[in-house]
Design an enzyme around this catalytic site. Sequence first.
Site, PDB file in Angstrom:
ATOM      1  N   ASN A 150      13.348 109.605  40.441  1.00  0.00           N
ATOM      2  CA  ASN A 150      14.372 110.440  41.099  1.00  0.00           C
ATOM      3  C   ASN A 150      15.598 109.643  41.528  1.00  0.00           C
ATOM      4  O   ASN A 150      16.691 110.181  41.621  1.00  0.00           O
ATOM      5  CB  ASN A 150      13.775 111.172  42.305  1.00  0.00           C
ATOM      6  CG  ASN A 150      12.935 110.292  43.190  1.00  0.00           C
ATOM      7  OD1 ASN A 150      11.966 109.687  42.744  1.00  0.00           O
ATOM      8  ND2 ASN A 150      13.307 110.196  44.450  1.00  0.00           N
ATOM      9  N   CYS A 324      19.456 105.156  56.260  1.00  0.00           N
ATOM     10  CA  CYS A 324      19.490 104.640  57.642  1.00  0.00           C
ATOM     11  C   CYS A 324      18.621 105.509  58.533  1.00  0.00           C
ATOM     12  O   CYS A 324      18.869 105.641  59.718  1.00  0.00           O
ATOM     13  CB  CYS A 324      20.910 104.652  58.171  1.00  0.00           C
ATOM     14  SG  CYS A 324      21.979 103.549  57.292  1.00  0.00           S
TER      15      CYS A 324
HETATM   16  N1  PLP Z   1       8.539 114.100  43.004  1.00  0.00           N
HETATM   17  C1  PLP Z   1       9.792 113.727  42.707  1.00  0.00           C
HETATM   18  C2  PLP Z   1      10.014 112.708  41.647  1.00  0.00           C
HETATM   19  C3  PLP Z   1      10.874 114.297  43.378  1.00  0.00           C
HETATM   20  O1  PLP Z   1      12.119 113.919  43.088  1.00  0.00           O
HETATM   21  C4  PLP Z   1      10.606 115.267  44.375  1.00  0.00           C
HETATM   22  C5  PLP Z   1      11.719 115.848  45.152  1.00  0.00           C
HETATM   23  O2  PLP Z   1      12.738 115.222  45.358  1.00  0.00           O
HETATM   24  C6  PLP Z   1       9.281 115.622  44.633  1.00  0.00           C
HETATM   25  C7  PLP Z   1       8.279 115.013  43.932  1.00  0.00           C
HETATM   26  C8  PLP Z   1       8.944 116.645  45.668  1.00  0.00           C
HETATM   27  O3  PLP Z   1       9.228 117.925  45.187  1.00  0.00           O
HETATM   28  P1  PLP Z   1       9.393 119.159  46.222  1.00  0.00           P
HETATM   29  O4  PLP Z   1      10.705 118.967  46.898  1.00  0.00           O
HETATM   30  O5  PLP Z   1       9.358 120.364  45.361  1.00  0.00           O
HETATM   31  O6  PLP Z   1       8.243 119.080  47.136  1.00  0.00           O
END
Ligand code: PLP
Length: 390
Positions: A150, A324
């Site tokens: 992400n 932060c």
């Molecule tokens: N996994 C990854 C790689 C993510 O980017 C996110 C959310 O940013 C999540 C899990 C969690 O997803 P949710 O916001 O639907 O709980």
Amino acid sequence: MNVIYLDNNATTQVAKEVMESMLPYFREYYGNPSSMHTFGGQVGQKIRAAREQVAALIGAIPEEIIFTSCGTESDNSAIRSALATHPDRKHIITSRVEHPAVRALCAQLATQGYRVTELPVDKNGVLDLENLEKSMTPDTAIVSLMWGNNETGVIFPVEEAAKMAQEKGILFHTDAVQAVGKIPINMKNNGIDMLSLSGHKLHAPKGVGVLYIRRGTKYFPFMVGGHQEKERRGGTENVPGIIGLGRACELAAANIQKENNNVKSLRDKLEKELLERIPQSRVNGDTDNRLPNTTNISFEYVEGEAILLLMNELGICASSGSACTSGSLQPSHVLRAMGVPFTMAHGSVRFSLSIYNTEKEIDFVIEKMPGIIERLRGMSPFWNQSCANQ
Ligand code: PLP
């Protein structure tokens, strides 16, 4: 002020078509899909259709799709199920750069007697599969590795990793929350047992997700209650959310080429121009093997949060890799795992695009960013010191 939204890995705008598909299910067809009457039953049929739409996007079969409330629930459910179905195994393998939905759960499990191995990544965020090979033992219950990161967009070779786990009889889960809809995914014969996805990352609403479970994989439900989802996830279905997610998956399947061409070319333009115009800037993460919409750029000797504040004044939304939060000035765990130098990690900004971004928006950001960085560097004693030393 117009908003230029470049924070699509945080969440996305609900597509107009998705919104339209959902609306009738709030006030017209508000029945409970579990009800015996036709009024509720017709809603059940729409859920079945949505299940088919989701399955089609990832090359699955509909019965392998369980609707959940979000990516976090799907991740938690997958890992907890693996532990519950293999009570004699106490070892979990994951990586140092996973989302907190996996990391925090593993940290909690570590306090409950489980052994957790977090595989390292190199300076480009790339995983070495040899480390995975060496880490798997007869005690390993599950390997959980994300498909697309992400923060950096770096793609892990999850299909290869899954085959390695499969050969040793170990369950494999992937958090594909950032990958689904952005890169082609086909679950036929790839050895992945479980996969998580989340609606709000692909232009469906928040509050709906999916856990894919390969047919034949033993599953122990996380949420128990009613008979919903064939007793694999109790709780009355989020009907509008599920219908919206189905439509979003249909659109994603149609747009995936656009994502890979148009979005990628806008991302590449933004990245190239910023690197050229701003001295001492660099991209974090493997640029060859990356989600098409993401770039994580560090601007040395400036604070990411300060950059975001000035961008915000111009209506530009992005994210920073230095949180932060709770008084901690630590850069993100992902950049730390990659060994990004402190002065770079602190000045990192993640830009994540979507099919709704335009070239005009990207040109505006390219025009404004050099001034923002210059202004902040003008105030930075570290930058002035580094210039004096040159
Ligand atoms: N996994 C990854 C790689 C993510 O980017 C996110 C959310 O940013 C999540 C899990 C969690 O997803 P949710 O916001 O639907 O709980």
